[in-house]
Write an enzyme that holds these catalytic residues in place. Structure first.
Site, short mmCIF file in Angstrom:
data_model
loop_
_atom_site.label_atom_id
_atom_site.label_comp_id
_atom_site.label_asym_id
_atom_site.label_seq_id
_atom_site.Cartn_x
_atom_site.Cartn_y
_atom_site.Cartn_z
N ARG A 1 -10.34 2.08 -9.21
CA ARG A 1 -11.77 2.21 -9.98
C ARG A 1 -11.77 2.51 -11.53
NH1 ARG A 1 -14.03 5.24 -4.85
NH2 ARG A 1 -11.79 6.57 -5.30
N ALA B 1 -10.66 4.48 5.07
CA ALA B 1 -10.87 5.70 5.20
C ALA B 1 -9.51 6.56 5.14
CB ALA B 1 -11.40 6.27 6.58
N TYR C 1 0.77 -1.28 -0.09
CA TYR C 1 0.10 0.00 0.02
C TYR C 1 0.79 1.17 -0.01
CZ TYR C 1 -3.83 -3.23 1.48
OH TYR C 1 -4.64 -4.26 1.79
N TYR D 1 -12.20 -7.63 3.34
CA TYR D 1 -11.93 -6.26 2.84
C TYR D 1 -12.91 -5.74 1.68
CZ TYR D 1 -9.30 -8.18 -0.98
OH TYR D 1 -8.90 -9.22 -2.16
N GLY D 2 -12.85 -4.44 1.35
CA GLY D 2 -13.89 -4.06 0.38
C GLY D 2 -15.23 -4.08 0.79
N ARG E 1 -15.23 -0.65 -2.51
CA ARG E 1 -14.42 0.42 -3.19
C ARG E 1 -15.39 1.99 -3.36
NH1 ARG E 1 -13.43 -4.03 -4.47
NH2 ARG E 1 -14.76 -4.42 -6.35
#
Length: 330
Positions: free
Chosen positions: A228, A281, A57, A204-205, A209
């Site tokens: 995206r 976030a 990340y 996750y997700g 998204r």
């Protein structure tokens, strides 16, 4: 904040965890460090005790920011740090799977340094690497656990069969699959497997998204390297169907529970089993809706209505497979 034990590790975490992919900036259009640190610290103030990150990340950036936020806020004894291992990249910053023993041993030292800690609470293999026997990967992580460098072990994006192979080499406490109202491929395998085997699922997700936030419009444009732009759900020919589903889900949430579609989406994940919903976030204001998730449940009648809405608008759901990194370097 609801809590859950992570497998048999003895670790207890909030059932809403802070996901920090966007905080790393990579594939999310950049990040502001001050906002990111404030977001992490405010999340802990609101009762979030699990912070999930990964080396990839931002190629270390997210871990560094998480480390700063925890250190500067004096929060280490209040949080469960979850990070990952098993991805590699070159100068082109294109990730590929690499769970070789040498890579695992290098990554643990890098992550400990970036996170400014002497132990990682939950260490997860980010993607299965078929070039390395899964049991061998587990053996290396079990060794790190015995050395006191990690406390619990997890895998991400593994199938039940792959998990079975992994567990031949060591213990396992958690799985981390993509899971949300629109991406439910694990309903019939990973979720029941986790329940049967005493594993906790970090999902996750959970808001797909941002699609399940209720704020995405048909004309929304995403800048730079935002993932995206490559997500099939966000393309012109498919996005209107998903937005129509979100609108109907929001109407259901309002009528039945007096809640937003965002709260419904997170509550649904929490009501599906031994789950943690990862809430992505990078601005403190994106945490405001957390309070709406507590103190209620999605009943069976509402789940049936949700299923009918999805079937009506999205008869052929699109999987999250587009996010999978290649098996080796290009």
């Amino acid at each position: 904040m609801e809590t859950i034990e992570i497998g048999n590790s003895g670790l207890t975490a909030s059932r809403i965890g802070l996901g920090t992919w966007a905080i790393g900036g990579w594939m999310w259009g950049g990040t502001e460090e001050a906002d990111a640190i404030d977001t992490i610290q405010q999340a802990v103030e609101r009762g979030v005790t699990l912070i999930d990150t990964a080396p990839v990340y931002g190629f270390g950036r997210s871990e560094e920011i998480v480390g700063k936020a925890i250190s500067q806020g004096g929060l280490r004894d209040k949080v469960v740090i979850a990070t990952k291992v098993g991805l590699n990249w070159g100068s082109d910053e294109k990730p590929f799977r690499d769970s070789s023993p040498a890579r695992l041993r290098q990554e643990i030292e890098d992550s400990l340094r970036r996170l400014d800690t002497d132990v990682i609470d939950l260490y997860q293999v980010h993607w299965p690497d078929p070039k390395t026997p899964f049991a061998e990967t587990a053996e290396v992580l079990e060794g790190l656990k015995k050395e006191g460098k990690i406390r619990a072990i997890g895998v991400s994006n593994y199938s039940p069969a792959e998990v079975d192979d992994f567990r031949k080499g060591g213990s396992l406490d958690a799985v981390q699959p993509p899971y949300n109202l629109f991406e439910r491929e694990i309903d019939n395998d990973v979720i029941p497997y986790a329940e049967l085997n005493g594993l906790t699922a970090l999902c996750y997700g959970a808001l797909c998204r941002g699609l399940l936030s209720g704020k995405v419009t048909a004309d929304r444009e995403f800048e730079g390297d935002d993932l995206r732009n490559n997500d099939p759900k966000f393309q012109a020919e498919t996005l209107p169907n998903y937005i129509a589903a979100v609108d109907d889900l929001h109407a259901l949430a309002q009528e039945r529970f007096g809640k937003s579609v965002l709260a419904l989406a997170i509550r649904w994940v929490l009501d599906q089993g031994p789950t943690i919903a990862l809430w992505g976030a990078r601005h403190p204001r994106q945490l405001d809706a957390m309070a709406d998730v507590e103190g209620w449940h999605v009943d069976d009648a509402a789940k049936a209505e949700i299923d009918a809405i999805l079937k009506r608008h999205i008869p052929e759901p699109i999987s999250p497979a587009f996010m999978a990194p290649p098996l080796k370097a290009a």
